[in-house]
Design an enzyme around this catalytic site. Structure first.
Site, PDB file in Angstrom:
ATOM      1  CG  ASP A  89      -6.512  -9.609  10.213  1.00 17.92           C
ATOM      2  OD1 ASP A  89      -6.225  -9.116   9.358  1.00 17.92           O
ATOM      3  OD2 ASP A  89      -7.251 -10.296  10.989  1.00 17.92           O
ATOM      4  NE  ARG A 134      10.502   1.537  -1.610  1.00 14.74           N
ATOM      5  CZ  ARG A 134      10.141  -0.064  -2.262  1.00 14.74           C
ATOM      6  NH1 ARG A 134      10.680  -1.048  -2.471  1.00 14.74           N
ATOM      7  NH2 ARG A 134       8.949  -0.241  -3.629  1.00 14.74           N
ATOM      8  CG  HIS A 160       4.241  -2.629  -0.859  1.00 10.78           C
ATOM      9  ND1 HIS A 160       6.521  -2.205  -1.743  1.00 10.78           N
ATOM     10  CD2 HIS A 160       4.578  -3.754  -1.215  1.00 10.78           C
ATOM     11  CE1 HIS A 160       6.127  -2.796  -1.691  1.00 10.78           C
ATOM     12  NE2 HIS A 160       5.417  -4.482  -1.540  1.00 10.78           N
ATOM     13  CG  ASN A 203       7.062  -2.245  -4.735  1.00 11.38           C
ATOM     14  OD1 ASN A 203       8.296  -1.973  -4.465  1.00 11.38           O
ATOM     15  ND2 ASN A 203       6.500  -3.139  -4.631  1.00 11.38           N
ATOM     16  CD  GLU A 204       7.625  -5.911  -6.248  1.00 15.16           C
ATOM     17  OE1 GLU A 204       7.530  -6.676  -6.484  1.00 15.16           O
ATOM     18  OE2 GLU A 204       9.106  -6.143  -5.995  1.00 15.16           O
ATOM     19  CG  ASN A 224      11.474  -3.743  -6.087  1.00 11.18           C
ATOM     20  OD1 ASN A 224      12.461  -2.083  -5.837  1.00 11.18           O
ATOM     21  ND2 ASN A 224      10.218  -2.933  -5.537  1.00 11.18           N
ATOM     22  CE1 TYR A 242      13.819  -9.099  -2.279  1.00 15.37           C
ATOM     23  CE2 TYR A 242      12.666  -8.852  -4.368  1.00 15.37           C
ATOM     24  CZ  TYR A 242      13.233  -8.061  -3.159  1.00 15.37           C
ATOM     25  OH  TYR A 242      12.360  -7.697  -2.442  1.00 15.37           O
ATOM     26  CD  GLU A 248      11.017  -4.644  -2.583  1.00 11.23           C
ATOM     27  OE1 GLU A 248      10.805  -5.410  -3.022  1.00 11.23           O
ATOM     28  OE2 GLU A 248       9.807  -3.783  -2.521  1.00 11.23           O
TER      29      GLU A 248
HETATM   30  C1  LIG Z   1     -10.575  -5.396  14.031  1.00  7.65           C
HETATM   31  O1  LIG Z   1     -10.634  -6.602  13.891  1.00  7.65           O
HETATM   32  C2  LIG Z   1     -10.030  -7.535  15.284  1.00  7.65           C
HETATM   33  C3  LIG Z   1      -9.519  -9.115  14.156  1.00  7.65           C
HETATM   34  O2  LIG Z   1      -8.909  -8.954  13.886  1.00  7.65           O
HETATM   35  C4  LIG Z   1     -11.527  -7.901  15.653  1.00  7.65           C
HETATM   36  O3  LIG Z   1     -11.129  -8.939  16.716  1.00  7.65           O
HETATM   37  C5  LIG Z   1     -11.854  -6.540  16.716  1.00  7.65           C
HETATM   38  O4  LIG Z   1     -12.946  -6.570  16.841  1.00  7.65           O
HETATM   39  C6  LIG Z   1     -11.907  -5.869  15.429  1.00  7.65           C
HETATM   40  N1  LIG Z   1     -11.717  -3.963  15.900  1.00  7.65           N
HETATM   41  C7  LIG Z   1     -12.960  -3.076  15.530  1.00  7.65           C
HETATM   42  C8  LIG Z   1     -12.951  -2.098  16.109  1.00  7.65           C
HETATM   43  O5  LIG Z   1     -13.731  -3.676  14.753  1.00  7.65           O
END
Ligand SMILES: *[C@@H]1O[C@H](CO)[C@@H](O)[C@H](O)[C@H]1NC(C)=O
Length: 500
Positions: free
Chosen positions: A70, A95, A140, A184-185, A324, A326, A396
């Site tokens: 997030d 990249r 990706h 990618n991959e 890529n 590893y 990679e």
């Molecule tokens: C976006 O996500 C966050 C959690 O990661 C949340 O708190 C927030 O309200 C969200 N914003 C919108 C505009 O939906």
């Protein structure tokens, strides 16, 4: 006089030895990241939901530390710092990948996000202003969820949807971006995406993975041909795909045949159709799955075939090989009742085999990952033998640890040892390697490992809202190599001069 001659001689020898540890002038060094792993801003502006957003929100337990992307490195806000880090290391290119649902919130090309498209435009401009070449990956792993709802990579129409998306991106940035990676991959997209582990978390590795393999190769080829026809004449850029290659060695002499078939299913499935002279699936693999499917009672092979027209479309759809790499693993048959580790699958579960290691290959913070520098050279030699004298861009290569140390000597050592094998491949095997990309610029969201394993040249403090980035010893070493092209370059870390 004798002594003088000896001194001159040893200087000359020293120069000769040193020069054989140098990368040629045109060789380029870069570092890589991926959108979902660094950007955050998962719901910023009008961005659409991706399959990774959905996967980690709906099933937090799939991620070891129950974390998600997030916010990640918050590069959606701190992208100028990312550019500064690349600049400070003196790298030639950066990249990064574009989030499809950030630019196309519906997944389709009917609506282009103004904020999303501006984000990447600003990033590209900032890179160019700092003398850094952008190398851009179109996909990706963060498919728009809206397209997943229609079958995603299992729906043959995705080749159209991907080509439409590629056109939008080439129109937006083609004037400034000269090196493109379409996908990618594909092996991770298809084989981990369809064994229930990675997004979209569908459990169908005997069918879904192969439908995905076929469609993703067609999607890649469509984007390649589109660029070739409409953009290459004016922009003169290059396009390819990045394949993830586990190098495989037989565990014992009895395992040679299984190892070759493992290479076909893991390397050849995504390389033979594009890079071989004949095109299409690797013949031994196609036969194997067709016969097995028949024995299982299916009326057709679980590996869907290509038409001749499709074979021609895909064959030759590359300007270089994106590699890529590893790790190296050994191949042996599964024991009775034994299951293959999920991250070790790489397509080989079909064959009733699994991966092992050798005692001399150190482990890392990632379950699937053992260190064997020589495997990189062997991989490139294999590609040359199979597909001819391709130009290879290593897109990679890097090392995972727990991230506790700024003095990451094992990571710096990994880079030195693997880069040495790149030089050997170029000098001893005459493999044409055009550049090298370190994975990764900074610690980030490592998919289902969350923030537990770290691959960063820079450490990121994820407990700080500003996500400060700090160079590790490996960043200092890699920067010194990039600047001097000398594998044995000396560097300062943090104050005192330290050599490897
Ligand atoms: C976006 O996500 C966050 C959690 O990661 C949340 O708190 C927030 O309200 C969200 N914003 C919108 C505009 O939906």
């Amino acid at each position: 006089m004798d002594r003088y001659v000896a001194i001159v001689f040893s200087i000359l020898l020293g120069v000769a030895a040193a020069s054989s540890r140098r990368f040629p002038d045109g060789f380029k060094f870069g570092a890589a990241t991926a959108a979902y792993q660094i950007e955050g801003g998962w719901n910023a502006s009008d961005k659409g939901e991706s399959i990774w957003d959905r996967h980690v929100h709906a099933h937090p337990g799939v991620v070891e530390d129950r974390s998600n992307g997030d916010v990640a490195c918050d590069s959606y806000h701190h992208w100028r710092e990312d550019v500064r880090m690349v600049k400070e290391m003196g790298l030639d290119f950066y990249r990064f990948s574009i989030s499809w649902p950030r630019v196309l919130p519906t997944g389709f090309a009917n609506h282009i996000s103004e904020d999303g498209s501006k984000y990447y435009s600003n990033l590209i401009d900032e890179l160019l202003a700092n003398g850094i070449e952008p190398v851009v990956t179109l996909y990706h792993w963060d498919l728009p969820q809206s397209l997943q709802d229609l079958g995603g990579w299992a729906n043959p129409l995705i080749a159209d949807w991907f080509a439409d998306y590629a056109r939008v991106i080439f129109d937006l940035y083609g004037d400034r971006v000269k090196t493109w990676i379409t996908i990618n991959e594909p092996i991770i997209v298809c084989d981990l995406g369809y064994n229930g582990i990675f997004a979209p978390g569908i459990n169908s590795d005997n069918f879904g993975a192969y439908m995905c393999s076929r469609n993703i190769l067609l999607a890649h080829a469509r984007a390649y041909r589109l660029y070739e026809k409409e953009y290459k004449p004016k922009y003169h850029g290059e396009v390819s795909i990045s394949n993830h290659i586990f190098w495989f060695e037989p565990a014992t002499d009895q395992d040679m045949e299984l190892t070759e078939l493992s290479k076909d299913i893991s390397i050849g499935r995504y390389s033979h159709p594009i890079f071989s002279a004949k095109g299409g699936w690797p013949p031994a693999l196609e036969r194997y799955i067709a016969e097995k499917s028949k024995k299982e009672g299916y009326s057709r092979s679980r590996l869907p075939s290509f038409t001749q027209e499709e074979i021609e479309l895909i064959r030759g759809s590359y300007d270089f090989y994106g590699l890529n790499h590893y790790t190296t693993r050994t191949i042996r048959p599964l024991a009775a009742g034994e299951a293959a580790g999920v991250f070790l699958v790489q397509g080989i579960s079909e064959l009733g085999v699994t991966c092992g290691g050798r005692p001399e290959w150190p482990s890392t913070a990632s379950e699937w990952f053992l260190v064997n520098p020589r495997g990189l050279r062997d991989t490139m030699l294999y590609l040359k033998q199979q597909y001819g004298d391709l130009r290879i861009l290593i897109t990679e290569n890097g090392y995972s640890d727990s991230g506790a140390e700024l003095d990451d000597e094992p990571r710096a050592r990994y880079y030195k040892d693997y880069l040495e094998q790149v030089l050997l491949a170029m000098e001893e095997d005459d493999v044409k390697v055009i550049g090298y990309t370190a994975w990764t610029l900074m610690d980030n969201f490592e998919w289902t490992d969350g923030y537990q394993s770290r691959f960063g040249l820079h450490a990121v403090d994820f407990s700080d809202p500003l996500r400060p980035r700090t160079p590790r010893r490996s960043a200092h070493y890699y920067a010194a190599v990039a600047r001097t092209h000398d594998l044995d370059a000396t560097y300062k870390f943090p104050e005192e001069k330290q050599e490897l």
